[in-house]
Design a protein around this motif. Structure first.
Motif, PDB file in Angstrom:
ATOM      1  N   ASN A  79       0.862  -1.188   0.000  1.00 20.81           N
ATOM      2  CA  ASN A  79       0.000   0.000   0.000  1.00 20.81           C
ATOM      3  C   ASN A  79       0.893   1.231   0.000  1.00 20.81           C
ATOM      4  OD1 ASN A  79      -2.585  -1.332   0.211  1.00 20.81           O
ATOM      5  ND2 ASN A  79      -1.856  -2.013   2.201  1.00 20.81           N
ATOM      6  N   THR A  80       1.623   1.426  -1.076  1.00 24.72           N
ATOM      7  CA  THR A  80       2.631   2.482  -1.116  1.00 24.72           C
ATOM      8  C   THR A  80       2.032   3.882  -1.054  1.00 24.72           C
ATOM      9  OG1 THR A  80       2.672   2.315  -3.528  1.00 24.72           O
ATOM     10  CG2 THR A  80       4.350   1.088  -2.317  1.00 24.72           C
ATOM     11  N   LYS A  81       0.896   4.101  -1.703  1.00 21.48           N
ATOM     12  CA  LYS A  81       0.291   5.444  -1.685  1.00 21.48           C
ATOM     13  C   LYS A  81      -0.095   5.840  -0.264  1.00 21.48           C
ATOM     14  CE  LYS A  81       0.076   6.534  -6.098  1.00 21.48           C
ATOM     15  NZ  LYS A  81       0.828   7.616  -6.653  1.00 21.48           N
ATOM     16  N   PHE A  82      -0.778   4.940   0.425  1.00 19.56           N
ATOM     17  CA  PHE A  82      -1.173   5.228   1.801  1.00 19.56           C
ATOM     18  C   PHE A  82       0.070   5.421   2.671  1.00 19.56           C
ATOM     19  CE2 PHE A  82      -2.106   3.983   6.165  1.00 19.56           C
ATOM     20  CZ  PHE A  82      -3.157   4.838   6.456  1.00 19.56           C
ATOM     21  N   ALA A  83       1.072   4.554   2.492  1.00 16.74           N
ATOM     22  CA  ALA A  83       2.302   4.630   3.284  1.00 16.74           C
ATOM     23  C   ALA A  83       2.999   5.976   3.070  1.00 16.74           C
ATOM     24  CB  ALA A  83       3.235   3.481   2.911  1.00 16.74           C
ATOM     25  N   GLU A  84       3.087   6.401   1.814  1.00 15.85           N
ATOM     26  CA  GLU A  84       3.730   7.684   1.510  1.00 15.85           C
ATOM     27  C   GLU A  84       2.961   8.847   2.131  1.00 15.85           C
ATOM     28  OE1 GLU A  84       3.850   7.772  -2.738  1.00 15.85           O
ATOM     29  OE2 GLU A  84       5.423   6.242  -2.852  1.00 15.85           O
ATOM     30  N   ARG A  85       1.654   8.821   2.016  1.00 16.45           N
ATOM     31  CA  ARG A  85       0.832   9.913   2.557  1.00 16.45           C
ATOM     32  C   ARG A  85       0.907   9.971   4.076  1.00 16.45           C
ATOM     33  NH1 ARG A  85      -4.512   9.630  -1.312  1.00 16.45           N
ATOM     34  NH2 ARG A  85      -3.414  10.277  -3.181  1.00 16.45           N
ATOM     35  N   LEU A  86       0.853   8.805   4.723  1.00 20.16           N
ATOM     36  CA  LEU A  86       0.927   8.766   6.183  1.00 20.16           C
ATOM     37  C   LEU A  86       2.275   9.294   6.661  1.00 20.16           C
ATOM     38  CD1 LEU A  86      -0.206   8.004   8.969  1.00 20.16           C
ATOM     39  CD2 LEU A  86       0.668   5.680   8.581  1.00 20.16           C
ATOM     40  N   ASP A 143      -9.957  11.376   3.684  1.00 17.68           N
ATOM     41  CA  ASP A 143      -9.648  11.453   2.251  1.00 17.68           C
ATOM     42  C   ASP A 143      -8.203  11.870   1.986  1.00 17.68           C
ATOM     43  OD1 ASP A 143     -12.269  10.825   1.909  1.00 17.68           O
ATOM     44  OD2 ASP A 143     -12.906  12.828   1.284  1.00 17.68           O
ATOM     45  N   ASP A 144      -7.596  12.603   2.921  1.00 13.56           N
ATOM     46  CA  ASP A 144      -6.213  13.031   2.736  1.00 13.56           C
ATOM     47  C   ASP A 144      -5.231  11.872   2.864  1.00 13.56           C
ATOM     48  OD1 ASP A 144      -7.031  15.657   2.341  1.00 13.56           O
ATOM     49  OD2 ASP A 144      -6.862  16.151   4.473  1.00 13.56           O
ATOM     50  N   LEU A 145      -5.633  10.810   3.538  1.00 11.97           N
ATOM     51  CA  LEU A 145      -4.767   9.639   3.684  1.00 11.97           C
ATOM     52  C   LEU A 145      -5.095   8.541   2.678  1.00 11.97           C
ATOM     53  CD1 LEU A 145      -4.511   9.231   7.576  1.00 11.97           C
ATOM     54  CD2 LEU A 145      -2.778  10.083   6.014  1.00 11.97           C
ATOM     55  N   LEU A 146      -6.371   8.374   2.382  1.00 13.14           N
ATOM     56  CA  LEU A 146      -6.800   7.325   1.459  1.00 13.14           C
ATOM     57  C   LEU A 146      -6.971   7.883   0.067  1.00 13.14           C
ATOM     58  CD1 LEU A 146      -9.531   5.383   3.452  1.00 13.14           C
ATOM     59  CD2 LEU A 146      -7.203   4.670   2.976  1.00 13.14           C
ATOM     60  N   GLU A 147      -6.606   7.070  -0.910  1.00 10.41           N
ATOM     61  CA  GLU A 147      -6.836   7.447  -2.293  1.00 10.41           C
ATOM     62  C   GLU A 147      -8.076   6.709  -2.766  1.00 10.41           C
ATOM     63  OE1 GLU A 147      -4.389   7.755  -6.449  1.00 10.41           O
ATOM     64  OE2 GLU A 147      -3.905   6.130  -5.092  1.00 10.41           O
ATOM     65  N   LEU A 148      -9.121   7.450  -3.014  1.00 10.73           N
ATOM     66  CA  LEU A 148     -10.373   6.854  -3.457  1.00 10.73           C
ATOM     67  C   LEU A 148     -10.501   7.019  -4.963  1.00 10.73           C
ATOM     68  CD1 LEU A 148     -12.681   8.253  -0.645  1.00 10.73           C
ATOM     69  CD2 LEU A 148     -11.598   6.007  -0.757  1.00 10.73           C
ATOM     70  N   ASP A 149     -10.862   5.944  -5.651  1.00 10.36           N
ATOM     71  CA  ASP A 149     -11.048   6.008  -7.095  1.00 10.36           C
ATOM     72  C   ASP A 149     -12.315   6.772  -7.416  1.00 10.36           C
ATOM     73  OD1 ASP A 149      -8.776   4.529  -7.601  1.00 10.36           O
ATOM     74  OD2 ASP A 149      -9.855   2.621  -7.533  1.00 10.36           O
ATOM     75  N   ASP A 150     -12.201   7.628  -8.405  1.00  9.20           N
ATOM     76  CA  ASP A 150     -13.346   8.394  -8.863  1.00  9.20           C
ATOM     77  C   ASP A 150     -14.057   7.594  -9.951  1.00  9.20           C
ATOM     78  OD1 ASP A 150     -15.185  10.251  -9.684  1.00  9.20           O
ATOM     79  OD2 ASP A 150     -13.724  11.765 -10.284  1.00  9.20           O
ATOM     80  N   PRO A 151     -15.286   7.144  -9.717  1.00 11.68           N
ATOM     81  CA  PRO A 151     -15.974   6.325 -10.719  1.00 11.68           C
ATOM     82  C   PRO A 151     -16.179   7.054 -12.045  1.00 11.68           C
ATOM     83  CG  PRO A 151     -17.356   6.626  -8.754  1.00 11.68           C
ATOM     84  CD  PRO A 151     -16.072   7.346  -8.523  1.00 11.68           C
ATOM     85  N   LEU A 206       2.528   0.157   8.631  1.00 16.41           N
ATOM     86  CA  LEU A 206       1.724   0.948   7.699  1.00 16.41           C
ATOM     87  C   LEU A 206       2.611   1.846   6.841  1.00 16.41           C
ATOM     88  CD1 LEU A 206      -1.287   1.968   9.978  1.00 16.41           C
ATOM     89  CD2 LEU A 206      -1.371   0.473   7.969  1.00 16.41           C
ATOM     90  N   GLU A 207       3.612   2.455   7.466  1.00 18.79           N
ATOM     91  CA  GLU A 207       4.494   3.355   6.719  1.00 18.79           C
ATOM     92  C   GLU A 207       5.415   2.608   5.757  1.00 18.79           C
ATOM     93  OE1 GLU A 207       6.494   6.167   9.263  1.00 18.79           O
ATOM     94  OE2 GLU A 207       4.634   7.246   9.665  1.00 18.79           O
ATOM     95  N   LYS A 208       5.646   1.346   6.004  1.00 22.64           N
ATOM     96  CA  LYS A 208       6.428   0.523   5.070  1.00 22.64           C
ATOM     97  C   LYS A 208       5.544  -0.068   3.974  1.00 22.64           C
ATOM     98  CE  LYS A 208      10.044  -0.905   8.270  1.00 22.64           C
ATOM     99  NZ  LYS A 208      10.608  -2.051   9.008  1.00 22.64           N
ATOM    100  N   GLY A 209       4.235   0.054   4.133  1.00 25.21           N
ATOM    101  CA  GLY A 209       3.299  -0.484   3.160  1.00 25.21           C
ATOM    102  C   GLY A 209       3.121  -1.987   3.272  1.00 25.21           C
ATOM    103  N   GLU A 210       3.445  -2.544   4.424  1.00 22.20           N
ATOM    104  CA  GLU A 210       3.385  -3.994   4.624  1.00 22.20           C
ATOM    105  C   GLU A 210       1.969  -4.506   4.879  1.00 22.20           C
ATOM    106  OE1 GLU A 210       6.059  -4.744   7.861  1.00 22.20           O
ATOM    107  OE2 GLU A 210       7.846  -4.476   6.616  1.00 22.20           O
ATOM    108  N   VAL A 211       1.102  -3.657   5.401  1.00 24.20           N
ATOM    109  CA  VAL A 211      -0.256  -4.081   5.743  1.00 24.20           C
ATOM    110  C   VAL A 211      -1.277  -3.100   5.182  1.00 24.20           C
ATOM    111  CG1 VAL A 211       0.404  -5.310   7.847  1.00 24.20           C
ATOM    112  CG2 VAL A 211      -0.161  -2.892   7.977  1.00 24.20           C
ATOM    113  N   THR A 212      -2.490  -3.591   5.055  1.00 21.25           N
ATOM    114  CA  THR A 212      -3.601  -2.734   4.649  1.00 21.25           C
ATOM    115  C   THR A 212      -4.283  -2.231   5.923  1.00 21.25           C
ATOM    116  OG1 THR A 212      -3.925  -4.079   2.675  1.00 21.25           O
ATOM    117  CG2 THR A 212      -5.750  -2.650   3.335  1.00 21.25           C
TER     118      THR A 212
END
Length: 186
Positions: free
Chosen positions: A3-10, A62-70, A38-44
């Motif tokens: 979960n690299t995006k979340f890890a980077e944002r956190l 929303d600032d931490l999670l990347e939500l797909d725009d349908p 979480l910061e290493k992206g090892e877990v969801t």
């Protein structure tokens, strides 16, 4: 799956607030080990964990999670559908089977790597089939029996592969074109 995006944002938000992992753990009910993972992206992360971290960092979830725009996904599917179905025009006007997807690919390839990969595949297949069609025409004129069958089989084969790929794009955004890679990978 990382979960690299979340890890980077956190990590970015935590450092932006000037907090260590230990300080963030103290202000939430999340362990230091969990924050490290979480910061290493090892877990969801669980939604509850995301809410706790967002509250401690004074952020929206929303600032931490990347939500797909349908809507964005729908637009991508439409562009891919246009890219894969435009070569059918080549059955009516010669060479438009290459030119139409080429123009779409040139226009959209910088917007998304998905457009670039699909466009290259479509164009490579169409160029390959034009060469095979030219060979089939030569075989028609020079080889009795087999030349006629080869010439007649090229167009239905091309149409079936194109139709199968249009369906694959609609269902799963995938393609499978057997072709010579004239346009190599970027």
């Amino acid at each position: 799956m990382k979960n690299t995006k979340f890890a980077e944002r956190l990590t970015y938000q935590r450092k932006l607030k000037g907090l260590s992992q230990e300080q963030l753990a103290e202000s939430t009910r999340v362990t230091v080990r969990t924050i490290q993972r979480l910061e290493k992206g090892e877990v969801t992360p669980h939604l509850r964990t995301v809410k706790l971290l967002a509250a401690a960092l004074e952020l929206d979830v929303d600032d931490l999670l990347e939500l797909d725009d349908p809507r964005n996904e729908n637009i991508q599917t439409k562009w891919l559908l246009l890219m894969h179905s435009s070569p059918f025009i080549g059955f009516v006007v010669p060479f438009l089977n290459i030119l139409c997807p080429l123009f779409i690919w040139i226009h959209k390839r910088e917007d998304n790597p998905l457009y670039d990969a699909h466009g290259r595949a479509v164009i490579n297949f169409q160029i390959t089939m034009m060469l095979i069609y030219a060979l089939a025409f030569v075989a028609l004129l020079s080889v009795e029996g087999f030349g006629f069958l080869f010439f007649i089989a090229v167009i239905p084969y091309t149409a079936l592969v194109m139709l199968a790929n249009v369906i694959a794009v609609i269902k799963a955004r995938r393609y499978f074109y057997p072709s010579i890679p004239f346009l190599g990978k970027k």
